[in-house]
Write a protein that holds these residues in place. Structure first.
Motif, short mmCIF file in Angstrom:
data_model
loop_
_atom_site.label_atom_id
_atom_site.label_comp_id
_atom_site.label_asym_id
_atom_site.label_seq_id
_atom_site.Cartn_x
_atom_site.Cartn_y
_atom_site.Cartn_z
N ARG A 177 -63.23 3.55 5.26
CA ARG A 177 -63.19 4.60 4.25
C ARG A 177 -64.55 4.78 3.60
O ARG A 177 -65.34 3.85 3.50
CB ARG A 177 -62.16 4.25 3.15
N LYS A 178 -64.78 6.02 3.16
CA LYS A 178 -65.93 6.33 2.31
C LYS A 178 -65.37 6.85 0.99
O LYS A 178 -64.66 7.85 0.95
CB LYS A 178 -66.83 7.39 2.94
N LEU A 179 -65.71 6.15 -0.09
CA LEU A 179 -65.20 6.50 -1.41
C LEU A 179 -66.35 7.07 -2.25
O LEU A 179 -67.40 6.43 -2.38
CB LEU A 179 -64.63 5.27 -2.11
N THR A 180 -66.14 8.25 -2.78
CA THR A 180 -67.15 8.89 -3.62
C THR A 180 -66.68 8.88 -5.06
O THR A 180 -65.57 9.32 -5.37
CB THR A 180 -67.40 10.35 -3.18
N TYR A 181 -67.54 8.35 -5.93
CA TYR A 181 -67.22 8.25 -7.36
C TYR A 181 -68.17 9.15 -8.15
O TYR A 181 -69.38 9.17 -7.90
CB TYR A 181 -67.36 6.82 -7.86
N ARG A 182 -67.60 9.87 -9.10
CA ARG A 182 -68.42 10.64 -10.02
C ARG A 182 -68.61 9.82 -11.29
O ARG A 182 -67.64 9.29 -11.86
CB ARG A 182 -67.74 11.97 -10.37
N ILE A 183 -69.85 9.70 -11.73
CA ILE A 183 -70.15 8.86 -12.89
C ILE A 183 -69.73 9.59 -14.17
O ILE A 183 -70.21 10.68 -14.47
CB ILE A 183 -71.64 8.51 -12.94
N VAL A 184 -68.81 8.96 -14.88
CA VAL A 184 -68.28 9.53 -16.12
C VAL A 184 -69.18 9.17 -17.30
O VAL A 184 -69.52 10.02 -18.13
CB VAL A 184 -66.85 9.01 -16.39
N SER A 185 -69.58 7.90 -17.37
CA SER A 185 -70.37 7.44 -18.51
C SER A 185 -71.08 6.15 -18.16
O SER A 185 -70.74 5.46 -17.19
CB SER A 185 -69.48 7.23 -19.74
N ALA A 186 -72.09 5.83 -18.96
CA ALA A 186 -72.81 4.57 -18.85
C ALA A 186 -73.15 4.14 -20.28
O ALA A 186 -73.73 4.92 -21.03
CB ALA A 186 -74.07 4.73 -18.01
N PHE A 187 -72.82 2.90 -20.63
CA PHE A 187 -72.96 2.53 -22.04
C PHE A 187 -72.95 1.02 -22.22
O PHE A 187 -72.50 0.27 -21.35
CB PHE A 187 -71.84 3.15 -22.88
N GLN A 188 -73.43 0.59 -23.38
CA GLN A 188 -73.34 -0.81 -23.77
C GLN A 188 -71.93 -1.10 -24.28
O GLN A 188 -71.34 -0.29 -24.98
CB GLN A 188 -74.36 -1.13 -24.87
N TYR A 189 -71.44 -2.28 -23.93
CA TYR A 189 -70.09 -2.68 -24.31
C TYR A 189 -70.15 -4.13 -24.77
O TYR A 189 -71.17 -4.81 -24.61
CB TYR A 189 -69.16 -2.51 -23.10
N ASP A 190 -69.05 -4.63 -25.31
CA ASP A 190 -69.03 -6.04 -25.70
C ASP A 190 -68.80 -6.91 -24.47
O ASP A 190 -68.73 -6.41 -23.35
CB ASP A 190 -67.99 -6.29 -26.79
N ASP A 191 -68.69 -8.22 -24.67
CA ASP A 191 -68.63 -9.12 -23.53
C ASP A 191 -67.22 -9.53 -23.13
O ASP A 191 -67.03 -10.53 -22.45
CB ASP A 191 -69.47 -10.37 -23.81
N ARG A 192 -66.23 -8.76 -23.55
CA ARG A 192 -64.86 -9.11 -23.16
C ARG A 192 -64.65 -8.96 -21.65
O ARG A 192 -65.34 -8.18 -20.98
CB ARG A 192 -63.85 -8.24 -23.92
N HIS A 193 -63.69 -9.70 -21.13
CA HIS A 193 -63.30 -9.58 -19.72
C HIS A 193 -62.33 -8.41 -19.63
O HIS A 193 -61.18 -8.49 -20.10
CB HIS A 193 -62.65 -10.88 -19.25
N ILE A 194 -62.77 -7.33 -19.02
CA ILE A 194 -61.99 -6.08 -19.04
C ILE A 194 -60.61 -6.26 -18.43
O ILE A 194 -59.59 -5.85 -19.01
CB ILE A 194 -62.77 -4.96 -18.32
N MET A 195 -60.53 -6.88 -17.27
CA MET A 195 -59.25 -6.97 -16.58
C MET A 195 -58.26 -7.88 -17.29
O MET A 195 -57.05 -7.75 -17.13
CB MET A 195 -59.46 -7.43 -15.13
N ASN A 196 -58.78 -8.83 -18.07
CA ASN A 196 -57.90 -9.73 -18.83
C ASN A 196 -57.58 -9.19 -20.22
O ASN A 196 -56.70 -9.73 -20.90
CB ASN A 196 -58.54 -11.12 -18.98
N SER A 197 -58.29 -8.16 -20.64
CA SER A 197 -58.14 -7.64 -22.01
C SER A 197 -57.22 -6.43 -22.09
O SER A 197 -56.79 -6.06 -23.18
CB SER A 197 -59.51 -7.27 -22.58
N PHE A 198 -56.94 -5.80 -20.95
CA PHE A 198 -56.11 -4.59 -20.94
C PHE A 198 -55.01 -4.74 -19.89
O PHE A 198 -55.27 -5.18 -18.77
CB PHE A 198 -56.95 -3.35 -20.61
N ASP A 199 -53.82 -4.34 -20.26
CA ASP A 199 -52.70 -4.32 -19.31
C ASP A 199 -52.63 -2.91 -18.71
O ASP A 199 -51.93 -2.03 -19.22
CB ASP A 199 -51.39 -4.68 -20.01
N PHE A 200 -53.37 -2.71 -17.62
CA PHE A 200 -53.47 -1.39 -17.04
C PHE A 200 -52.19 -0.92 -16.36
O PHE A 200 -52.11 0.23 -15.92
CB PHE A 200 -54.65 -1.33 -16.07
N SER A 201 -51.20 -1.78 -16.26
CA SER A 201 -49.91 -1.34 -15.70
C SER A 201 -49.19 -0.40 -16.67
O SER A 201 -48.29 0.34 -16.28
CB SER A 201 -49.03 -2.54 -15.39
#
Length: 262
Positions: A177-201
């Motif tokens: 597969r070839k996956l193309t992503y469009r960049i929405v944003s780029a920014f400074q964030y805190d050091d939290r672990h994203i996948m452990n901090s949000f229940d994306f389900s």
């Protein structure tokens, strides 16, 4: 008494000299290690990836009847390391690397190259919390912010508004597969672990995250106007260290095209 003081000074000078020599030796070793890592990855890119920096940009998802060419020689790469599962390419940056996920431990590739030897630069990698098919609602890829410009260091180019405006897309290749992503944003964030901090389900949590990346609370940010995000979208987060201080620098892309390749 004077003789004892002289002995103390001599011992102190010897200890200081040993520490200084050790520090210089470590700096030299670290520099050589980083250079070797950079050389290894440049060799990989020249040998197993045939990517052009001027790929045509897309303004909307397209439906392709014919299979696209895959410029990455995954067969050879996986002979080197069978944990290589994709390749990431961000035009006009130095981000042109294989992506790995260890079966041994989450951060195995934090300080190991794809050859599984010690390299301070590590590799571009994901953790167990993400599948390797890029079908999760949010996938996070990690890379060091190396002073020599390697790994994810040049993602910081997106701090420049003009560069951000002129570079809308990045690409991920898998074995088919070839996956193309469009960049929405780029920014400074805190050091939290994203996948452990949000229940994306949970749709509500995912939508809050989508709203956040469209309007991040950050003093240093660039955001592409006019992009609408829904809970049907797939987000790829590129995460690296800040140039100073604590926290992370994130480049957020939304999947806009998923092509099958030959």
């Amino acid at each position: 008494m004077k003789e004892e003081n002289n002995k103390i000074w001599i011992i102190a000078i010897i200890i200081f000299s040993i520490i200084s020599l050790g520090a210089v030796g470590f700096i030299i070793f670290d520099h050589m290690n980083q250079k070797k890592a950079n050389d290894e990855y440049q060799q990989l890119a020249s040998s197993y990836a045939n990517l052009e920096s001027d790929e045509p940009e897309m303004t909307a998802p397209e439906i392709h009847v014919e299979l696209a060419e895959n410029p990455i020689d995954f067969e050879e790469l996986q002979d080197i390391n069978d944990e290589i599962y994709s390749w990431i390419y961000v035009p006009d940056t130095n981000v042109n690397y294989p992506v790995v996920q260890s079966l041994e431990s989450d951060n195995y590739y934090l300080d190991k190259s794809i050859y599984k030897n010690y390299r301070f630069a590590g590799a571009i990698y994901s953790q167990f919390c993400n599948n390797t098919n890029y079908l999760d609602r949010v996938t996070v890829l990690y890379g060091h912010n190396m002073a020599d410009g390697s790994m994810f260091n040049t993602l910081h180019k997106f701090e420049d508004e003009d560069f951000f405006d002129e570079h809308e897309y990045f690409y991920v290749y898998t074995t088919d597969r070839k996956l193309t992503y469009r960049i929405v944003s780029a920014f400074q964030y805190d050091d939290r672990h994203i996948m452990n901090s949000f229940d994306f389900s949970k749709d509500s949590v995912f939508q809050e995250y989508l709203d956040m990346i469209r309007a991040p609370h950050s003093a240093l940010k660039n955001v592409r106007e006019g992009i609408e995000l829904t809970t049907n979208d797939k987000i790829l987060t590129l995460s690296t260290c800040l140039n100073s201080g604590y926290g992370r620098y994130l480049v957020q892309g939304v999947l806009i095209n998923d092509e099958r390749t030959k």
